[in-house]
Every structure is written in C-alpha cells, then in structure tokens.
Write an enzyme that holds these catalytic residues in place. Structure first.
Site, PDB file in Angstrom:
ATOM      1  N   ARG A 165      -8.286   4.458   0.384  1.00 16.91           N
ATOM      2  CA  ARG A 165      -7.033   3.732   0.549  1.00 16.91           C
ATOM      3  C   ARG A 165      -7.237   2.668   1.622  1.00 16.91           C
ATOM      4  O   ARG A 165      -7.935   2.898   2.613  1.00 16.91           O
ATOM      5  CB  ARG A 165      -5.890   4.674   0.961  1.00 16.91           C
ATOM      6  CG  ARG A 165      -5.355   5.547  -0.168  1.00 16.91           C
ATOM      7  CD  ARG A 165      -4.649   4.721  -1.248  1.00 16.91           C
ATOM      8  NE  ARG A 165      -4.073   5.527  -2.311  1.00 16.91           N
ATOM      9  CZ  ARG A 165      -4.664   5.796  -3.481  1.00 16.91           C
ATOM     10  NH1 ARG A 165      -5.878   5.320  -3.732  1.00 16.91           N
ATOM     11  NH2 ARG A 165      -4.054   6.498  -4.397  1.00 16.91           N
ATOM     12  N   GLU A 201      -1.645  -4.541  -1.150  1.00 15.57           N
ATOM     13  CA  GLU A 201      -2.198  -4.790  -2.478  1.00 15.57           C
ATOM     14  C   GLU A 201      -1.096  -5.416  -3.320  1.00 15.57           C
ATOM     15  O   GLU A 201      -0.021  -4.814  -3.414  1.00 15.57           O
ATOM     16  CB  GLU A 201      -2.671  -3.485  -3.120  1.00 15.57           C
ATOM     17  CG  GLU A 201      -3.888  -2.923  -2.405  1.00 15.57           C
ATOM     18  CD  GLU A 201      -4.442  -1.647  -3.027  1.00 15.57           C
ATOM     19  OE1 GLU A 201      -3.930  -1.217  -4.085  1.00 15.57           O
ATOM     20  OE2 GLU A 201      -5.366  -1.076  -2.462  1.00 15.57           O
ATOM     21  N   HIS A 225      -8.521  -2.847  -6.566  1.00 19.23           N
ATOM     22  CA  HIS A 225      -8.213  -1.424  -6.790  1.00 19.23           C
ATOM     23  C   HIS A 225      -8.487  -1.024  -8.253  1.00 19.23           C
ATOM     24  O   HIS A 225      -7.580  -0.625  -8.985  1.00 19.23           O
ATOM     25  CB  HIS A 225      -6.743  -1.139  -6.415  1.00 19.23           C
ATOM     26  CG  HIS A 225      -6.485   0.314  -6.125  1.00 19.23           C
ATOM     27  ND1 HIS A 225      -5.504   0.734  -5.238  1.00 19.23           N
ATOM     28  CD2 HIS A 225      -7.052   1.451  -6.594  1.00 19.23           C
ATOM     29  CE1 HIS A 225      -5.501   2.053  -5.182  1.00 19.23           C
ATOM     30  NE2 HIS A 225      -6.425   2.518  -5.998  1.00 19.23           N
TER      31      HIS A 225
HETATM   32  O1  LIG Z   1      -5.246   7.491  -6.610  1.00 14.96           O
HETATM   33  C1  LIG Z   1      -5.788   7.084  -7.638  1.00 14.96           C
HETATM   34  O2  LIG Z   1      -5.662   7.668  -8.726  1.00 14.96           O
HETATM   35  C2  LIG Z   1      -6.644   5.865  -7.616  1.00 14.96           C
HETATM   36  O3  LIG Z   1      -6.511   5.159  -6.435  1.00 14.96           O
HETATM   37  C3  LIG Z   1      -6.379   4.954  -8.789  1.00 14.96           C
HETATM   38  O4  LIG Z   1      -6.781   5.585  -9.937  1.00 14.96           O
END
Ligand SMILES: O=C(O)[C@H](O)CO
Length: 337
Positions: A254, A283, A302
């Site tokens: 993250r 984002e 992402h």
């Molecule tokens: O948390 C999640 O699933 C990822 O960041 C995106 O697939």
C-alpha cells in the site's frame, strides 16, 4: 435475505477488450442469479462508484460487494442501516474498511486472498526488474534518439545474482515473490514482520531480522506487508538513511507504507539507487507529482493483480463470499476480525 448490493462489476472491460475476457465475464455474472435469489443494485461501470451513489444505493441493503476504492466507514454504514450484515470486498487488502465500526455492528467481511497471490508476485518481480535494469529509461532512449551506440556503461543497472533481497511481510504474496526471485541466483533472503514465520521462511531459507538490519543489508527491499498503524510511513528518512546507496525499493503493498516526500529526497540525493511503486498516495498519483519527474522512479497504477484470470477468480470468490454470508453459511474466505 432477499436483497444484496453489488456495487459494480469489474469485468465489463474484459468483455470489451475481447479475447479471453469474454469467458470471464460469463463466469462472473452467472454466480449470483443461478445460486441465490436476491435483488441486485449494481453500479454498472468499470469506474469507481461515486460516494453519493454508494450512499444512496446502499440504503437498506443486506449485503455489499465493494472494492478497495470504496471507503466503507461510519457514514456508509449509517446510510446502509441495520439490515447490512455482509461486506464482500474484491481485494485481499482491507484497509479501506473501518473494521472497528464494522465489528461493532456485527457485520461479517469476505475478502479475496490466495487467488491473486501469483499475479501480484509476478507483477512485483516485473516491477523489480523494470526498475533495477532501467527498462523505462531504456525504452524512452530508443524512442527519443538517445540510442547512439552500444556503450560500456550506458544504462547499466543492478542484477539479482548474488544479491541480498529483503522482504517486509513474508505472507502469502511475500513468499511467492521470494520463490520467483530465487532462481535468479539471489544469495540471501532476509525478512521482517510482526513475528518470525519459520514455515514459509524455510521454503526460501529466509532469515528473520529486525527492520534496521533488513534496511542496511539488502540490495533490494520489497514491501509486501499489510497497511496498518505499525507500517504506516515505515519507509521514512531514517529508513532510507540506513539503506545502501546502491539499493532499490519496491512497493506492491500500500502506498502509505512509504513516506513519499522522504522517498523523493532519498532518490534525488543519491541516498538510494531507485524505487518501483505499484501503489501510491493518492491513487491516481497526480501527473505533476515530483516522483514522476525522476528517471530512477518507476510508478505503476496499482496493477498487481491485474490479469484477466485473476480478476475473474477474485470476482467469483467475492460473489461466493457474499452469497454464503447472506445465507448465514461460512464464507469461502472470511476475514477473521
Ligand atoms: O488488495 C488487493 O486486492 C490488491 O491491492 C489489488 O488486487
């Protein structure tokens, strides 16, 4: 329970992009109608639902199918009202969910671990290689005429062979990344986290070390941890000061695990060699963000889990979590809270 809310369908694009996408969409949309009778209020777009629409659409719902772009906080839960008993998120991460508020209301949560592990690990390796071997710069040079001749030191980077790789968070994805990197000839794997994890560590002969040791000894540092109060801003100026000047930071967890102002300083002053980020704050990252002006910083939007097959598997799992929850059954993947 006769009602559920499907916030939106993520695979619409798969259909329009053609090819294998077509079969995936069929798989997804057959899950709910064939196995359970419920009314679906759906945000029928690949774009995130607006806050306003979500607040309106969730009123009275028994279940919510949401994504990591939907902040499910007290306001949303209030708008939903007391019917809401199940939240199913199309993600393995759950930092967009206010778990305290959710728990208080006795709401169960489903999420999508495992099915995205391989795709996310693969993307992390791709990002590491793109960053360490300067692929973005190289492509740019080919296009802009900067490629004048083969030159001994031009566009040199750092290889994995004989390197030390530090993994922050040796969970499912962290381990899958290490397993994929091992055949590149990595000499040592270090890892850190809340506690030692002897079982996964044994699979790649990884050594548990304190964060500071990992920072100072690794040639590549990969962030694969959850976002928690403990990991928020963990990679800050103190952390970068401990890293080798030749080291590379890769983040596929993250964005907020990294202090981006400190990262910018570290990258521009030569404190570290480069960084590859699949996640940022915010984002999307504004196109005029300072990090985007740097040659030694690769930023992706992402896309860790973004393969058709993986997004399909995530969609089906999230739908089945929702249905099981609505029926009062154990979910295939329920978050332990
Ligand atoms: O948390 C999640 O699933 C990822 O960041 C995106 O697939």
């Amino acid at each position: 329970n006769k009602h559920c809310t499907s916030a939106r369908r993520v695979l619409k694009r798969a259909l329009t992009e053609g090819g294998r996408g077509r079969e995936y969409r069929v798989a997804f949309i057959t899950v709910i109608p064939s196995r359970f009778s419920c009314t679906i209020g759906q945000w029928d777009s690949d774009e995130p639902v607006t806050r306003q629409e979500l607040l309106k659409g969730i009123a009275g719902a028994h279940g919510l199918y949401c994504m990591l772009t939907d902040k499910i906080d007290e306001e949303i839960l209030q708008a939903a009202g007391p019917n809401l008993k199940i939240i199913s998120t199309l993600s393995v991460g759950f930092d967009h969910l206010s778990l305290d508020e959710i728990k208080k209301r006795g709401i169960r949560v489903g999420y999508t671990p495992d099915v995205l592990t391989a795709a996310t690990a693969e993307l992390t390796v791709a990002l590491l290689l793109a960053t360490s071997r300067r692929l973005m710069e190289a492509v740019e040079e080919v296009k802009n005429g900067g490629w004048s001749a083969w030159k001994p030191l031009w566009l040199c980077g750092f290889g994995l062979q004989e390197s030390t790789v530090g993994i922050v968070g040796l969970g499912r994805i962290g381990l899958a990344i290490a397993e994929r990197l091992k055949p590149f000839g990595v000499k040592r794997f270090l890892y850190t986290g809340r506690q030692p994890r002897p079982e996964p560590a044994a699979k790649v002969q990884a050594e548990y070390v304190p964060l500071n040791t990992l920072a100072s000894q690794s040639d590549f540092i990969i962030l694969s941890c959850s976002f928690t109060p403990d990991t928020q801003g963990m990679c800050n100026k103190d952390f970068f000061a401990k890293m080798k000047k030749t080291a590379i930071l890769i983040n596929s967890s993250r964005g907020a695990v990294v202090n981006q102002e400190d990262l910018y300083q570290a990258l521009t002053t030569g404190q570290i060699a480069a960084a590859g980020m699949d996640v940022t704050v915010p984002e999307p990252l504004p196109t005029n963000h300072p990090l985007l002006s740097l040659k030694n910083c690769v930023v992706l939007p992402h896309i860790g889990s973004a393969t058709y097959a993986t997004r399909n598997a995530m969609s089906v799992l999230a739908a089945n979590n929702l249905l099981a929850g609505l029926k009062g059954e154990p979910m295939p993947s329920e978050l332990k809270m």
